[in-house]
Design an enzyme around this catalytic site. Sequence first.
Site, mmCIF file in Angstrom:
data_model
loop_
_atom_site.group_PDB
_atom_site.id
_atom_site.type_symbol
_atom_site.label_atom_id
_atom_site.label_comp_id
_atom_site.label_asym_id
_atom_site.label_seq_id
_atom_site.Cartn_x
_atom_site.Cartn_y
_atom_site.Cartn_z
ATOM 1 N N ASP A 7 15.173 16.265 -8.222
ATOM 2 C CA ASP A 7 14.001 15.779 -7.469
ATOM 3 C C ASP A 7 14.160 14.303 -7.097
ATOM 4 O O ASP A 7 13.790 13.886 -5.997
ATOM 5 C CB ASP A 7 12.728 15.972 -8.287
ATOM 6 C CG ASP A 7 12.278 17.422 -8.333
ATOM 7 O OD1 ASP A 7 12.788 18.224 -7.536
ATOM 8 O OD2 ASP A 7 11.417 17.745 -9.181
ATOM 9 N N ASN A 25 21.395 20.191 -9.503
ATOM 10 C CA ASN A 25 20.396 20.767 -10.401
ATOM 11 C C ASN A 25 21.041 21.399 -11.632
ATOM 12 O O ASN A 25 20.543 21.266 -12.758
ATOM 13 C CB ASN A 25 19.559 21.812 -9.658
ATOM 14 C CG ASN A 25 18.557 21.189 -8.704
ATOM 15 O OD1 ASN A 25 18.071 20.085 -8.925
ATOM 16 N ND2 ASN A 25 18.246 21.888 -7.620
ATOM 17 N N ASP A 62 16.789 21.915 -0.011
ATOM 18 C CA ASP A 62 17.671 20.780 0.281
ATOM 19 C C ASP A 62 17.913 20.633 1.774
ATOM 20 O O ASP A 62 18.942 20.118 2.206
ATOM 21 C CB ASP A 62 19.005 20.926 -0.464
ATOM 22 C CG ASP A 62 19.782 22.177 -0.051
ATOM 23 O OD1 ASP A 62 19.201 23.039 0.651
ATOM 24 O OD2 ASP A 62 20.967 22.302 -0.423
ATOM 25 N N ASP A 102 21.503 19.639 5.941
ATOM 26 C CA ASP A 102 21.619 20.459 4.738
ATOM 27 C C ASP A 102 22.514 19.726 3.742
ATOM 28 O O ASP A 102 23.674 19.430 4.040
ATOM 29 C CB ASP A 102 22.220 21.818 5.106
ATOM 30 C CG ASP A 102 22.220 22.789 3.940
ATOM 31 O OD1 ASP A 102 21.545 22.510 2.943
ATOM 32 O OD2 ASP A 102 22.906 23.829 4.036
#
Length: 295
Positions: free
Chosen positions: A201, A192, A227, A184
């Site tokens: 991305d 973001n 993620d 994770d």
Amino acid sequence: MGNGTLKVLLVEDDELDAKLVKYRLEEDAEHEFNLETVDTLESACGRIAKGGIDVILADLTLPDSDNRENTLKTLAEKAPGVPIVVLTGYHNTSFELDSVRKGVQDYVIKDQVTRHLLVQVILHAVERQRLKDENKTLMDQFERLSLLDSNTELLNRRGLEKIFSREIAWLQKNHSTLPAILLDLDDFKQVNDLFGYTVGDEVLRQIAHKLLAALRATDYVFRIGGDEFMVLLPGTPAADSVQVAEKIRLAISEKPIQVGSDKIEMTASLGLIQVNEHTGSVENLIARAHDVLSL
């Protein structure tokens, strides 16, 4: 492989070692092996060119080769679809381990060769190559897009379900090991928020490349969520899987990710579990890994 007989090409210039391999295979009453032996790299290449070999057992130190790296590279190029098992007299196995990460199926230390070990390594190598070929065909067929994450081109959740069911069956049949690592990314939402989803991305794509570079050709990497990534390490001993997890963690955190003029520091939290026949489903696999991750 025809009629249950495995065609084995032994590349070995030491007559006693060649006789030992031949003796060990003849000891096995459950499987039929057709063993051919050559003692130079040139003769190995000549035999490979004729086809029909199921697995190559190779001592990489040969009289007509400059070094072990050259021997391995040549054999791999001449026999791209044939699994290679390295025979080595070295107990310092760093080169052999690195070779496995680059695609060699396995290695065997000569003075530790028993009938059971040699046969299991050969069978495992052939089966793994079959699965590898099967996976390649899968990826080339119409199912490809449905099994891949469109951004990272890693296998997705559906791909995980397909591979996991196959690996569970292999584990149950062969009493093998299957470590799994849930990864994770830490604070990925901030990437973001600060840089935008296009940069996010690209970060995910570079993370995927880092994961693939840190693992063996026979390992699997999946993107299972925004993620979150899952890694399966077929046949990896439990102790070694801890080292692999640490290697993955460092691969992500040691070097910033460059996106345009931005350098983005990333870290990840990892949850490592050992899959067994009671794990059952992908949902249970992920839930167990999440429990470890939260500790």
